[in-house]
Motif scaffolding. Structure first.
Motif, mmCIF file in Angstrom:
data_model
loop_
_atom_site.group_PDB
_atom_site.id
_atom_site.type_symbol
_atom_site.label_atom_id
_atom_site.label_comp_id
_atom_site.label_asym_id
_atom_site.label_seq_id
_atom_site.Cartn_x
_atom_site.Cartn_y
_atom_site.Cartn_z
ATOM 1 N N PHE A 1 9.847 -0.809 3.849
ATOM 2 C CA PHE A 1 9.513 -1.634 2.685
ATOM 3 C C PHE A 1 8.047 -2.063 2.719
ATOM 4 N N ASN A 2 7.604 -2.540 3.892
ATOM 5 C CA ASN A 2 6.208 -2.964 4.026
ATOM 6 C C ASN A 2 5.252 -1.788 3.835
ATOM 7 N N SER A 3 5.634 -0.627 4.380
ATOM 8 C CA SER A 3 4.779 0.556 4.245
ATOM 9 C C SER A 3 4.671 0.985 2.782
ATOM 10 N N LEU A 4 5.787 0.962 2.059
ATOM 11 C CA LEU A 4 5.758 1.343 0.649
ATOM 12 C C LEU A 4 4.958 0.345 -0.182
ATOM 13 N N ASN A 5 5.052 -0.926 0.163
ATOM 14 C CA ASN A 5 4.235 -1.927 -0.522
ATOM 15 C C ASN A 5 2.747 -1.662 -0.321
ATOM 16 N N SER A 6 2.397 -1.366 0.950
ATOM 17 C CA SER A 6 0.998 -1.062 1.246
ATOM 18 C C SER A 6 0.548 0.186 0.497
ATOM 19 N N LEU A 7 1.424 1.199 0.458
ATOM 20 C CA LEU A 7 1.092 2.437 -0.238
ATOM 21 C C LEU A 7 0.912 2.184 -1.735
ATOM 22 N N SER A 8 1.781 1.368 -2.294
ATOM 23 C CA SER A 8 1.686 1.047 -3.719
ATOM 24 C C SER A 8 0.356 0.384 -4.053
ATOM 25 N N SER A 9 -0.080 -0.530 -3.202
ATOM 26 C CA SER A 9 -1.361 -1.207 -3.436
ATOM 27 C C SER A 9 -2.529 -0.231 -3.311
ATOM 28 N N LEU A 10 -2.443 0.671 -2.314
ATOM 29 C CA LEU A 10 -3.535 1.617 -2.103
ATOM 30 C C LEU A 10 -3.658 2.609 -3.254
ATOM 31 N N ILE A 11 -2.547 2.977 -3.844
ATOM 32 C CA ILE A 11 -2.584 3.963 -4.931
ATOM 33 C C ILE A 11 -3.457 3.471 -6.079
ATOM 34 N N THR A 12 -3.369 2.173 -6.358
ATOM 35 C CA THR A 12 -4.172 1.619 -7.459
ATOM 36 C C THR A 12 -5.587 1.276 -7.027
ATOM 37 N N GLU A 13 -5.777 1.056 -5.708
ATOM 38 C CA GLU A 13 -7.094 0.610 -5.236
ATOM 39 C C GLU A 13 -7.943 1.748 -4.663
ATOM 40 N N ASP A 14 -7.317 2.618 -3.881
ATOM 41 C CA ASP A 14 -8.077 3.659 -3.180
ATOM 42 C C ASP A 14 -7.153 4.865 -2.968
ATOM 43 N N LYS A 15 -7.235 5.822 -3.912
ATOM 44 C CA LYS A 15 -6.316 6.963 -3.846
ATOM 45 C C LYS A 15 -6.537 7.817 -2.607
ATOM 46 N N LYS A 16 -7.778 7.936 -2.168
ATOM 47 C CA LYS A 16 -8.057 8.713 -0.954
ATOM 48 C C LYS A 16 -7.404 8.073 0.269
ATOM 49 N N GLN A 17 -7.544 6.741 0.364
ATOM 50 C CA GLN A 17 -6.912 6.018 1.467
ATOM 51 C C GLN A 17 -5.393 6.087 1.354
ATOM 52 N N ALA A 18 -4.903 6.072 0.115
ATOM 53 C CA ALA A 18 -3.463 6.183 -0.104
ATOM 54 C C ALA A 18 -2.942 7.522 0.390
ATOM 55 N N GLY A 19 -3.720 8.582 0.164
ATOM 56 C CA GLY A 19 -3.323 9.903 0.653
ATOM 57 C C GLY A 19 -3.275 9.952 2.161
ATOM 58 N N ALA A 20 -4.271 9.355 2.828
ATOM 59 C CA ALA A 20 -4.286 9.313 4.294
ATOM 60 C C ALA A 20 -3.101 8.494 4.814
ATOM 61 N N PHE A 21 -2.816 7.386 4.126
ATOM 62 C CA PHE A 21 -1.697 6.529 4.526
ATOM 63 C C PHE A 21 -0.377 7.289 4.404
ATOM 64 N N LEU A 22 -0.223 8.039 3.316
ATOM 65 C CA LEU A 22 1.008 8.802 3.125
ATOM 66 C C LEU A 22 1.166 9.872 4.189
ATOM 67 N N ASP A 23 0.077 10.520 4.563
ATOM 68 C CA ASP A 23 0.126 11.536 5.625
ATOM 69 C C ASP A 23 0.583 10.922 6.952
#
Length: 355
Positions: free
Chosen positions: A187-209
């Motif tokens: 849940f916490n990871s998905l929340n962090s991912l959700s925030s990154l998607i809107t703020e920093d898509k590149k960082q969101a991609g690294a986070f998802l990996d």
């Protein structure tokens, strides 16, 4: 007149059972056949009965304690249930070595120090052989009873230990399953991912990996008994990347692992358990960041440390995750974790198994 007492011992071979009643009953029973022999041989007289019975009680009690000492010595040498044959052979050989020289001496003393005047010098070798045979028979009979009691005690201990290990295994499997599907972490990871998607898509991609790497490791390695340190370090880097993304500057980590130890083995998810415990029990604040350090030491062990900055809540003496991890190392027959808390720093020394 010889008998024996064979105290059953606990697993470490150090503590005898309470055998007072056995001695109270066993010593007189060992004396009676000899008393009957003397009465039949030299006549039924109360004086002869009193003399032989009294002498028998004293001499049997003395030799009983001697054989008791010998039994405890042998059990210290061969305490394991699987060492039954060595223990029995050595114990009964000792019985024979103690009994065969002692019994003829006792027979001679009784016949030459007779206060009743009824006993004639013992006929040799008939009387001597009869007394030796009776003494050995009773010693071996009582010895067999006590060895059976000892074996049953060992068997009960083995069953208890097996149940404890089974319980630890089930708990470990349950914890591994929880780690694989931990809803709070996901849940916490998905929340962090959700925030990154809107703020920093590149960082969101690294986070998802990294999130995919974490769950891939959990699924592939979670059920194995041992994994290379190399794989564990790669996993914990991904795991800490997710944690650091969530907490930001409030948490940091240092990993310094010597390459010569990377092929050494340890139970999978060991580092995740230690990191999770540090996060669970300590405050993580920007003004008071939590620093996690993972490094190898020259002795071939892995040292995991963090400063102690406990949350203001009551916790157990040993964190639950550490207790389970300790049981897991014991179940696998690995050296124990070394846990040290000096009030300022929490240190866990993890043994590594050379390939």
């Amino acid at each position: 007149m010889v008998t024996k007492q064979t105290p059953a011992l606990v697993a470490n071979g150090a503590e005898p059972i309470n055998d007072r009643w056995l001695q109270i009953i066993g010593i007189p029973l060992a004396v009676i056949p000899f008393v009957v022999f003397y009465l039949e041989e030299y006549g039924y007289d109360w004086r002869l009965f009193a003399q032989t019975f009294s002498w028998g009680l004293v001499s049997t009690a003395i030799i009983w304690q001697l054989l008791r000492w010998w039994v405890m010595k042998v059990r210290a040498w061969y305490a394991g249930r699987e060492q039954f044959r060595q223990r029995v052979l050595t114990t009964f050989l000792g019985y024979a070595l103690f009994t065969i020289p002692f019994q003829p001496v006792e027979t001679w003393v009784v016949s030459h120090l007779d206060l009743t005047g009824l006993i004639t010098p013992a006929e040799f070798p008939r009387v001597y052989l009869i007394h030796i045979g009776m003494a050995l028979l009773f010693a071996f009979l009582v010895g067999a009873i006590y060895e059976s009691m000892y074996y049953l005690q060992k068997n009960r201990e083995a069953i208890t230990e097996a149940e404890a290990l089974k319980k630890a295994t089930l708990q470990s499997q349950y914890d591994n399953l929880k780690n694989q599907v931990n809803p709070h972490f996901l849940f916490n990871s998905l929340n962090s991912l959700s925030s990154l998607i809107t703020e920093d898509k590149k960082q969101a991609g690294a986070f998802l990996d990294e999130l995919a790497s974490v769950y891939r490791y959990l699924l592939q390695e979670g059920d194995r008994e041992l994994t290379p340190l190399r794989s564990e370090v790669e996993f914990i880097r991904s795991y800490l990347f997710l944690i650091q993304t969530r907490f930001g500057s409030a948490i940091s980590f240092t990993i310094d692992v010597n390459e010569r130890f990377l092929d050494d083995m340890l139970p999978p998810l060991t580092l995740q358990t230690l990191v999770e415990n540090a996060i669970r029990y300590n405050m993580i604040l920007p003004e008071k960041p939590l620093l996690l350090t993972i490094r190898t030491v020259d002795s071939g062990q892995l040292l995991v440390t963090n400063p102690i900055q406990l949350k203001p809540l009551r916790v157990t003496a040993i964190p639950i995750g550490l207790g389970t991890l300790t049981d897991r190392f014991r179940r696998l027959g690995l050296p124990a974790l070394e846990i040290n808390d000096d009030g300022k720093e929490f240190r866990v020394l993890v043994p590594l198994l050379r390939r």
